[in-house]
Design a protein around this motif. Structure first.
Motif, PDB file in Angstrom:
ATOM      1  N   PHE A   1       9.281  -1.741  -2.054  1.00 42.85           N
ATOM      2  CA  PHE A   1       7.860  -0.962  -1.940  1.00 42.85           C
ATOM      3  C   PHE A   1       7.344  -0.830  -0.472  1.00 42.85           C
ATOM      4  O   PHE A   1       6.414  -0.396  -0.264  1.00 42.85           O
ATOM      5  CB  PHE A   1       6.895  -1.801  -2.739  1.00 42.85           C
ATOM      6  CG  PHE A   1       7.103  -1.700  -4.254  1.00 42.85           C
ATOM      7  CD1 PHE A   1       6.795  -0.677  -5.113  1.00 42.85           C
ATOM      8  CD2 PHE A   1       7.842  -2.570  -4.990  1.00 42.85           C
ATOM      9  CE1 PHE A   1       7.072  -0.324  -6.290  1.00 42.85           C
ATOM     10  CE2 PHE A   1       8.169  -2.608  -6.379  1.00 42.85           C
ATOM     11  CZ  PHE A   1       7.747  -1.147  -7.113  1.00 42.85           C
TER      12      PHE A   1
ATOM     13  N   SER B   1       1.238  -1.572  -2.140  1.00 42.75           N
ATOM     14  CA  SER B   1       2.295  -0.489  -2.591  1.00 42.75           C
ATOM     15  C   SER B   1       2.465  -0.684  -3.851  1.00 42.75           C
ATOM     16  O   SER B   1       2.726   0.236  -4.913  1.00 42.75           O
ATOM     17  CB  SER B   1       3.565  -0.398  -1.721  1.00 42.75           C
ATOM     18  OG  SER B   1       3.134  -0.141  -0.445  1.00 42.75           O
TER      19      SER B   1
ATOM     20  N   ILE C   1      11.496   4.584  -3.109  1.00 39.27           N
ATOM     21  CA  ILE C   1      11.881   3.090  -3.113  1.00 39.27           C
ATOM     22  C   ILE C   1      12.830   2.557  -3.809  1.00 39.27           C
ATOM     23  O   ILE C   1      13.185   1.297  -3.526  1.00 39.27           O
ATOM     24  CB  ILE C   1      10.341   2.553  -3.870  1.00 39.27           C
ATOM     25  CG1 ILE C   1      10.262   3.164  -5.348  1.00 39.27           C
ATOM     26  CG2 ILE C   1       8.985   2.791  -3.238  1.00 39.27           C
ATOM     27  CD1 ILE C   1       9.363   2.483  -6.199  1.00 39.27           C
TER      28      ILE C   1
END
Length: 334
Positions: free
Chosen positions: A157, A166, A145
Motif C-alpha cells: 500500500f 492508503s 499494490i
C-alpha cells in the motif's frame, strides 16, 4: 487444519454450483432462447463474469487457504503472475456487479420508460465492452499494490502514499464503487419498476379474468425476482464489505479476529456468483421450461441406455448356442 478442510469444502460446493448454474444459463440463452435482446445478452455477460469468478477467483482463494497464503511461483514471473491473477480476480467481480446493475437499468428502461429506446445505452456492442473496460479501469490500483515477498502475496500500500491512509483509501474505495453505488442504483431502479407494476393497469384486460390473472402473475414474478436480486446481492456482499470497513478503520481489530471470520465474510461474497444463475432459473419461466426439458431428456437417455444394456445381457445366452462354424464364417467375413 479443520478450518482449512471446512472452507475447502465450502469453496468446492460454491465452485460446483457456480460452474453448473452459469454454464446452464449461457447454454439456455445462447442455444434455446432469444439472444438478440439486450436483457438476454446481459444475462449471458453476467454468467460469463460469474464463470470467470468461478474458474479464477474461487480456486485462487481456496489455494491461498490451503497453502497459508503461499504463492505458487517466485521471481519476476511470480510477481507478474500474481498481479495478473489478482487483477483478473477483481475485474471479474466488478464486471459481475456492473452487469447486475446494467440489467436493472434495462429493466427500468423497459418497464418505466417504454417509449424511450436509449439506442446508445441499449446497444450491446457498446454496453458490454463498457462494462469490462470500466471494471479494468476501476481495479488498476491492484496492479500497483500486489507483489510477492518470501513466497507470499504482499499488498504494498505504500506505493500509493502513506500506508495508513492508503489502506483506508483503497478499502473505502472498494466499498463505495462495488457495493454502495451499485446497491443504491439497483434499489432505486427496481423500486421504481415495482412501483410502476403495482400501480399500473394495462388497458383492455380488465374484462377478461384469465388475462388479468396472467398479467398479475407476471407482475408478481418480476417484482419477486427484482427483490430477490437486490436482497441476495446486498446480503452476500454485506459481510465482505463490513470486513473491508474493519480493514479501513482499525487494522488492530483485524489482527485480533480469528481467521475464520475473515474467510467466512469473503466466502459469502463469492457465493453470490453461484446464486445468481439459480435465481434466473427459478424465476424465469422460459429458463425453467428449458431446464426441465434438459433434465428430462438426460434422464430418458440414461433410462433408455440402461434398458438397452439389460436387453443385450438377456440375449447373450442365445449367442452362445450358435454353431462354431457359423461364428467362424461371420468373423472371417468381417
Amino acid at each position: 487444519m479443520n478450518v482449512k478442510i471446512s472452507f475447502a469444502s465450502l469453496y468446492s460446493i460454491v465452485i460446483l454450483l457456480a460452474l453448473v448454474g452459469n454454464v446452464l444459463v449461457i447454454y439456455i440463452l445462447y442455444k434455446k432462447l432469444e439472444k438478440r435482446r439486450l436483457t438476454s445478452f446481459m444475462y449471458v455477460n453476467l454468467a460469463a463474469a460469474d464463470l470467470l469468478v468461478t474458474v479464477v477467483v474461487l480456486p485462487q482463494s481456496m489455494q491461498s487457504i490451503l497453502m497459508d497464503g503461499k504463492w505458487i511461483v517466485d521471481g519476476g514471473f511470480g510477481v507478474l503472475l500474481a498481479k495478473l491473477i489478482f487483477f483478473v480476480f477483481f475485474v471479474a467481480l466488478t464486471a459481475s456487479i456492473l452487469s447486475l446493475t446494467a440489467v436493472s437499468f434495462d429493466f427500468f428502461g423497459a418497464m418505466v420508460l417504454p417509449m424511450h429506446q436509449f439506442p446508445r445505452f441499449r446497444n450491446k456492442k457498446v454496453l458490454v465492452p463498457f462494462i469490462w473496460i470500466c471494471s479494468m479501469c476501476l481495479m488498476i490500483p491492484w496492479l500497483i499494490i500486489v507483489g510477492v515477498k518470501d513466497s507470499k502475496i504482499e499488498y504494498r500500500f505504500s506505493r500509493l502514499g502513506p500506508i495508513q491512509a492508503s489502506v483506508r483509501g483503497i478499502y473505502l474505495y472498494l466499498v463505495i464503487t462495488v457495493y454502495v453505488i451499485p446497491l443504491a442504483t439497483m434499489s432505486i431502479l427496481y423500486g421504481h419498476v415495482c412501483q410502476k407494476l403495482c400501480t399500473h393497469k394495462a388497458p383492455g384486460i380488465t374484462i377478461n379474468n384469465r388475462a388479468t390473472h396472467r398479467a398479475n402473475a407476471t407482475k408478481r414474478q418480476i417484482i419477486h425476482m427484482s427483490i430477490a436480486i437486490v436482497v441476495v446481492f446486498a446480503l452476500c456482499w454485506l459481510p465482505t464489505h463490513v470486513y473491508h470497513m474493519i480493514l479501513a478503520i482499525d487494522l488492530n481489530l483485524h489482527y485480533s479476529l480469528p481467521q475464520y471470520i475473515m474467510l467466512t465474510c469473503y466466502w459469502c461474497g463469492l457465493a453470490n456468483s453461484a446464486i445468481n444463475p439459480w435465481i434466473l432459473i427459478y424465476f424465469k419461466k422460459r429458463f425453467r421450461v428449458v431446464f426441465r426439458r434438459m433434465i428430462t431428456y438426460s434422464l430418458n437417455r440414461i433410462s433408455f441406455s440402461s434398458k438397452t444394456n439389460a436387453s443385450v445381457k438377456n440375449q447373450a445366452p442365445e449367442l452362445v448356442s450358435v454353431p462354431a462354424t457359423e461364428v467362424y464364417q461371420f468373423t472371417s467375413s468381417v
